[in-house]
Design an enzyme around this catalytic site. Structure first.
Site, PDB file in Angstrom:
ATOM      1  N   PRO A  47       0.794  -1.234   0.000  1.00  0.00           N
ATOM      2  CA  PRO A  47       0.000   0.000   0.000  1.00  0.00           C
ATOM      3  C   PRO A  47       0.826   1.283   0.000  1.00  0.00           C
ATOM      4  O   PRO A  47       0.255   2.370  -0.069  1.00  0.00           O
ATOM      5  CB  PRO A  47      -0.817  -0.120   1.293  1.00  0.00           C
ATOM      6  CG  PRO A  47       0.056  -0.924   2.208  1.00  0.00           C
ATOM      7  CD  PRO A  47       0.790  -1.903   1.321  1.00  0.00           C
ATOM      8  N   GLY A  74       4.229   1.936   1.923  1.00  0.00           N
ATOM      9  CA  GLY A  74       5.159   2.297   3.004  1.00  0.00           C
ATOM     10  C   GLY A  74       6.509   2.753   2.446  1.00  0.00           C
ATOM     11  O   GLY A  74       7.046   3.796   2.835  1.00  0.00           O
ATOM     12  N   LYS A 107      12.337 -12.921  -0.682  1.00  0.00           N
ATOM     13  CA  LYS A 107      11.452 -13.573   0.300  1.00  0.00           C
ATOM     14  C   LYS A 107      11.389 -15.068   0.066  1.00  0.00           C
ATOM     15  O   LYS A 107      11.290 -15.505  -1.080  1.00  0.00           O
ATOM     16  CB  LYS A 107      10.046 -12.975   0.196  1.00  0.00           C
ATOM     17  CG  LYS A 107      10.018 -11.480   0.517  1.00  0.00           C
ATOM     18  CD  LYS A 107       8.643 -10.882   0.233  1.00  0.00           C
ATOM     19  CE  LYS A 107       8.680  -9.378   0.227  1.00  0.00           C
ATOM     20  NZ  LYS A 107       8.402  -8.755   1.498  1.00  0.00           N
TER      21      LYS A 107
END
Ligand SMILES: C[S@@+](CC[C@H](N)C(=O)[O-])C[C@H]1O[C@@H](n2cnc3c(N)ncnc32)[C@H](O)[C@@H]1O
Length: 320
Positions: free
Chosen positions: A189, A191, A279
């Site tokens: 979103p 950051g 990740k």
């Protein structure tokens, strides 16, 4: 506990909490014997090893006789000013706290981003028994146990992921400058986008999902809705157009896919600095860890704000 031998010469590696198995794997893969171990701190002989999962590396630890609390503090003060204790040994925490009270106070003030000044170096020590210290005046991190605590923002960043970018850029000692072109993948979103726009960068932010409206409206933010992997060098920074100053990514995807994308950007020569999170779902993929680490100029780190992921940072070698 594995008691550190007398006359040890080597380094100490502090694993990030919950990632001891990853550090043990890396040390074993490098054929580094663990000759001392206290809690999450592993000692291996020889020069510093390139391990990603150490939150702090104790670069020059030595054993010191510390027959009393005063003698321990005196021995540490004789080496340097700033010290932070690691306290894994049961029954020694109180004694360690008494030693620390006799040392110069280490500021507990939260860090600002971008930092106004360089953080002074911090040594690390532990008591391994009532009368013996292991102390390392030099450490890879200037933060207590490798943990930087930033002043947080309740309003502004729409996710807590901004702390990860604060940490990465603080550790690298560089961040986008006003007007620099940044390509961001997996931005929503927003950051990271909020961090980049606040620095005054010119950010092209790709995501399939929308940015928070107040981030989308920040000066310098250009949101592109769609597949971020379309943002390839020939499209975003073709010859003739200015190269990118930064490529950053916090995208959730298979590490192989991110590797291929990053490789294409590095080989294109059209980007100066890259910061991406790699990740892992389930097991750590060691072949990908090695592949990322093999780029000349690469740094692969497990930051305090990283979960089961690593931060890959790369700078074009002629820029280094
Ligand atoms: C962990 S979130 C990013 C959080 C962000 N860094 C922040 O600070 O708020 C990962 C994002 O990757 C996006 N994503 C995953 N695959 C994508 C793709 N192929 N193209 C564009 N966005 C993608 C998801 O929509 C998600 O918003």
């Amino acid at each position: 506990v594995i008691v550190l031998p007398q006359g040890f010469e080597g380094c100490g590696y502090l694993a990030a909490e919950g990632f001891e198995a990853q550090l043990e794997h890396e040390l074993a893969a490098l054929e580094a014997p663990v000759v001392g171990k206290y809690g999450r701190l592993y000692f291996a002989p020889g020069p510093e090893l390139p391990v990603a999962w150490a939150q702090n590396v104790w670069k020059n630890p030595r054993r010191l006789a510390a027959p009393s609390i005063g003698a321990a503090a005196k021995a540490l003060r004789a080496l340097q000013r700033g010290w932070w204790p690691y306290m894994p040994v049961e029954g020694l925490a109180r004694r360690t706290k008494l030693v620390q009270e006799e040392l110069p106070h280490v500021s507990a003030k939260e860090l600002e981003f971008p930092p106004a000044q360089t953080v002074p170096p911090l040594g690390a020590y532990l008591l391994i028994d009532q009368g013996t210290l292991v102390a390392s005046p030099a450490c890879s991190s200037a933060f207590p146990d490798g943990v930087p605590r930033f002043r947080e923002f309740k309003e502004g960043p729409p996710s807590r992921a901004y702390l990860k970018l604060f940490e990465a850029l603080t550790v690298l000692g560089r961040w986008p400058q006003p007007g620099e072109r940044v390509l961001e993948l997996g931005a929503a979103p927003g950051g990271w986008t909020w961090v980049l726009a606040r620095l005054g960068a010119d950010v092209t932010a790709y995501d399939r999902a929308p940015l928070a409206p107040h981030v989308d409206a920040m000066p310098g933010v250009h949101a592109v809705k769609g597949d971020a992997f379309a943002a390839r060098p020939d499209r975003v920074a073709p010859p003739g157009a200015p190269p990118l100053a930064w490529l950053v990514s916090d995208i959730i995807c298979y590490p192989e896919k991110l590797y291929g994308f990053v490789k294409e950007w590095i080989e294109s020569g059209r980007v100066e600095t890259i910061v991406v999170t790699v990740k892992f779902q389930g097991e750590t993929q060691w072949s990908i860890v090695q592949a990322f680490a093999a780029f000349p100029g690469a740094r692969l780190m497990h930051l305090f704000h990283n979960k089961h992921e690593l931060t890959f940072a790369w700078r074009r070698p002629d820029e280094a």
